[in-house]
Design a protein around this motif. Sequence first.
Motif, short mmCIF file in Angstrom:
data_model
loop_
_atom_site.label_atom_id
_atom_site.label_comp_id
_atom_site.label_asym_id
_atom_site.label_seq_id
_atom_site.Cartn_x
_atom_site.Cartn_y
_atom_site.Cartn_z
N VAL A 185 0.86 -1.18 0.00
CA VAL A 185 0.00 0.00 0.00
C VAL A 185 0.89 1.23 0.00
N ASP B 128 -2.77 5.15 2.67
CA ASP B 128 -3.61 3.96 2.68
C ASP B 128 -3.36 3.13 3.94
N ARG C 151 -5.16 4.93 6.81
CA ARG C 151 -6.61 4.70 6.70
C ARG C 151 -6.96 3.27 7.11
N TYR C 152 -6.12 2.30 6.72
CA TYR C 152 -6.32 0.91 7.11
C TYR C 152 -6.31 0.75 8.62
N HIS D 19 -7.58 -0.32 0.81
CA HIS D 19 -7.93 0.18 -0.52
C HIS D 19 -6.80 1.09 -1.01
N MET D 20 -6.85 1.42 -2.30
CA MET D 20 -5.99 2.46 -2.86
C MET D 20 -6.79 3.20 -3.92
N THR E 199 -14.78 4.20 2.39
CA THR E 199 -13.97 3.00 2.63
C THR E 199 -14.22 2.40 4.00
N ALA F 68 -11.66 7.57 0.76
CA ALA F 68 -10.35 7.11 0.28
C ALA F 68 -9.30 8.21 0.27
#
Length: 497
Positions: A155, A159, A162-163, A170-171, A214, A235
Amino acid sequence: MSYVIGIDLGTSAVKALLVTKSGEVAAEASRAYPLFHEHSGWSEQRPDDWVEATIEALKELSTAQGIDPKAIEGISFSGQMHGLVLLNGEGRPVRNAILWNDTRTTAECREIEAVLGEDLLAITRNPALEGFTLPKILWVRKHEPEAFAEAELFVLPKDYVRYKLTGNLHMDYSDAAGTLMLDVAAKVWSVELLKAFQLPESFCPPLVDSHDLTGTLLPDAAERTGLPASVKVFAGGADNACGAIGSGILEEGLTLCSIGTSGVILSYENDKTKDFGGKVHFFNHGKENAYYVMGVTLAAGYSLSWFKRTFAPDESYDQLLAGVGEVKPGAGGLLFTPYLVGERTPHADSSIRASFIGVDGSHERIHFARAVMEGITFSLNESVDMFRSAGKKVDKIVSIGGGAQNPAWLQMQADIFDAEVVSLENEQGPGLGAAMLAAYGCGWFPSLEACAELFVKHDQKYQPNPAAVETYKGLFRLYQQVYANTRSLNEGLAAYR
């Protein structure tokens, strides 16, 4: 009162903006994190440092005086591009992140060129440069096979943050475009490219648009940030894409000039077939089904800060540049090329160095100062010139960064670019763009354009002066000759540095 948060994950710090429905910044918070240079040319960071800094910044916003955290509806991101984060099967980094400004991957870039040939530009629309992500992946596989064997997915920096906040991987397309693995026009991971380098499709995260939802906050993330778990997390996009959104570059004809340490010329593009031959970057925009082209000057604002540090260390920039607007265009026949650390656009050359051309005994320090400003702008105009040569319309330029702080420089940009130049009232750059993606994602506006009408406020406008435009046209053609005429000289001088 309702709010969204735009998070700008930079190279040295994360900055978070709390923004109202009218586009006003109600609060902001920033946290720094360390950068590691273990060897010359290496540049790394610990991914979890980004996470901790982001959580601290969000906590500061949620507890700001007069702010009800329950009124915060959405979060989105702007992130430093290209940085490689390799994750194992449990979602943990297998090593430090390798950043965009890491230059260890020259051999891998040559390998990519040899394997793909002309297909590289046809698929990715960009040349193989050390900053991109694929060369970093190949470097780790070659030099750290044990770490690479652990890696199941890659990633990019934002990203990963955010994860850790949502638990979802996601990307977005705008950041994926900077990996050198995306079929930019088709908006899919390139199967051909992955096969060429024996990388499974599962190595790449799912792709989404920048405004796509997301997830929401994990219980632990909600508790630590003080935000409600129901906050929607979108995202986000690459820093340059978000910078374009935050400056209103959302339709054909609009171009962004950003002069920081480096300089960027970025222009909106809606034609995915437009071919610039790899001379400028071609990336997916943070706006759905749109693109942007971009050229980079490596030492833009850095050239002026070098000049000040070297020749006026005890003066302010206002003192250094006092009277620069009274010097006629051309600085009395003095040209400067801003190649202090090499150049990127249109000459991807790490060896070329800067020059003052035409020095005579009549020149005073103010002439040199103006020549530096003109040289930086000429370098940026190389990109504008290529855009126009490819049929792009460039008639309105939004100027941000250091180049927008001096009226004489803004007029200089209008004259050299031969376009209207506009400054912004409240310049917040990528962080505001991220907030706009969250506002759009939350349904506050029917489009990013509608959001920009309220959030992006223009200030002063500068029109090109016809006489200065003609003078600069001639000087620009002379400027373009300096690179070819000094390249061999600089190669020879390298032995004496």
